[in-house]
Design an enzyme around this catalytic site. Sequence first.
Site, PDB file in Angstrom:
ATOM      1  N   THR A 175      10.693 -33.291 -12.523  1.00  0.00           N
ATOM      2  CA  THR A 175       9.792 -32.236 -12.981  1.00  0.00           C
ATOM      3  C   THR A 175       9.053 -32.685 -14.237  1.00  0.00           C
ATOM      4  OG1 THR A 175      11.185 -30.510 -12.099  1.00  0.00           O
ATOM      5  CG2 THR A 175       9.862 -29.909 -14.002  1.00  0.00           C
ATOM      6  N   ARG A 203      12.797 -21.847  -1.364  1.00  0.00           N
ATOM      7  CA  ARG A 203      13.544 -21.839  -2.642  1.00  0.00           C
ATOM      8  C   ARG A 203      12.562 -22.010  -3.811  1.00  0.00           C
ATOM      9  NH1 ARG A 203      14.013 -25.571  -7.181  1.00  0.00           N
ATOM     10  NH2 ARG A 203      16.045 -25.279  -8.122  1.00  0.00           N
ATOM     11  N   VAL A 204      12.717 -21.198  -4.824  1.00  0.00           N
ATOM     12  CA  VAL A 204      11.901 -21.324  -6.027  1.00  0.00           C
ATOM     13  C   VAL A 204      12.842 -21.555  -7.207  1.00  0.00           C
ATOM     14  CG1 VAL A 204      10.277 -20.151  -7.563  1.00  0.00           C
ATOM     15  CG2 VAL A 204      10.096 -19.818  -5.097  1.00  0.00           C
ATOM     16  N   GLY A 205      12.511 -22.524  -8.036  1.00  0.00           N
ATOM     17  CA  GLY A 205      13.363 -22.849  -9.182  1.00  0.00           C
ATOM     18  C   GLY A 205      12.896 -22.169 -10.453  1.00  0.00           C
TER      19      GLY A 205
HETATM   20  N1  ASP Z   1      14.022 -27.499 -12.692  1.00  0.00           N
HETATM   21  C1  ASP Z   1      13.476 -27.985 -11.455  1.00  0.00           C
HETATM   22  C2  ASP Z   1      13.881 -27.067 -10.346  1.00  0.00           C
HETATM   23  O1  ASP Z   1      15.035 -26.696 -10.284  1.00  0.00           O
HETATM   24  C3  ASP Z   1      13.890 -29.361 -11.114  1.00  0.00           C
HETATM   25  C4  ASP Z   1      13.754 -30.390 -12.210  1.00  0.00           C
HETATM   26  O2  ASP Z   1      13.662 -30.078 -13.365  1.00  0.00           O
HETATM   27  O3  ASP Z   1      13.732 -31.574 -11.883  1.00  0.00           O
HETATM   28  O4  ASP Z   1      13.076 -26.785  -9.499  1.00  0.00           O
END
Ligand code: ASP
Length: 307
Positions: A175, A203-205
Amino acid sequence: MAMSIALAIHGGAGVLPPAELTTDLKQQYEAGLRDALRAGFEVLLHDGSAVSAVERAVQALEDHPLFNAGRGAVFNHMGQHELDASIMDGRTLRAGAVCAVSRIKNPVCLARLVMERSEHVLLCGEGAEQFAAEQGMEWTDPSYFFTQRRYDQFCRARQQQTMKLDDGKVIPMGTVGAVACDRNGNVAAATSTGGITNKRYGRVGDSPLIGAGTYANNATCAVSCTGHGEFFIRYVVAYDVHCLMAYRGLSLQEAARLVVMDKLLPAGGEGGLIAADNQGRLSLIFNGTGMYRAWRTSEGTEEVAIY
Ligand code: ASP
């Protein structure tokens, strides 16, 4: 008197183990980070706003195939890309975000359009893409996001029916995000991601969620997170850093450390964050192996680090 300017960026907390990072790959990561830092810092040097600086830096990282955002984003369980991004202006507390978009080259730019030209904060999927088209933003063919490296990673994960590695850690993520303080003491944050390899469809993070993965408030700081999103949502990480400064009077460093080391780490929430306060001070902190990152302030020089 002109205030200090500062910019920090990250390319994700899911770094490759040192043994797997070849010299060539390391150089590519560092060059990508340096270019994005320069692009964003240039905006601040020319008296641009913190919002424009973070958008510019994140856009550069989205365009770089090594990072898990825009081109080079990871695949979901269906073998597709679903991208999330957000941006927040600490001066006005306005924010914009998009999630699960698959045809937008630079989700962070669409997030900014949502912030500035819609009545909403978060638009999802086809609705977000429709809004993009109305705003004159071109759609990209989903094949644009493909990279062989991510595809191989996805095939391995799907075969093993997991989002995790043998050691239980989530498959390396990348990310991207940026935080900035401009000459007027305004702060802003932006985050963009493809999420987690082999994630469930839909799915949403944390990245597009204001307060979880991204937050900015001139009263305290701007924050952009990276890591295992489900933890960052439950611990409302970005907003928690702000709260510790606002209500407990902690410094930026103290607040960031408390959240990442004292709360997330014992809970099993691997990851990190970058933050900038309204005086142009920066904090870049992670509780795992490393975090691709770069930063620069008025007084300092360009710094790039991974572990
Ligand atoms: N925080 C991001 C998510 O869970 C993933 C990441 O930071 O690499 O979608």
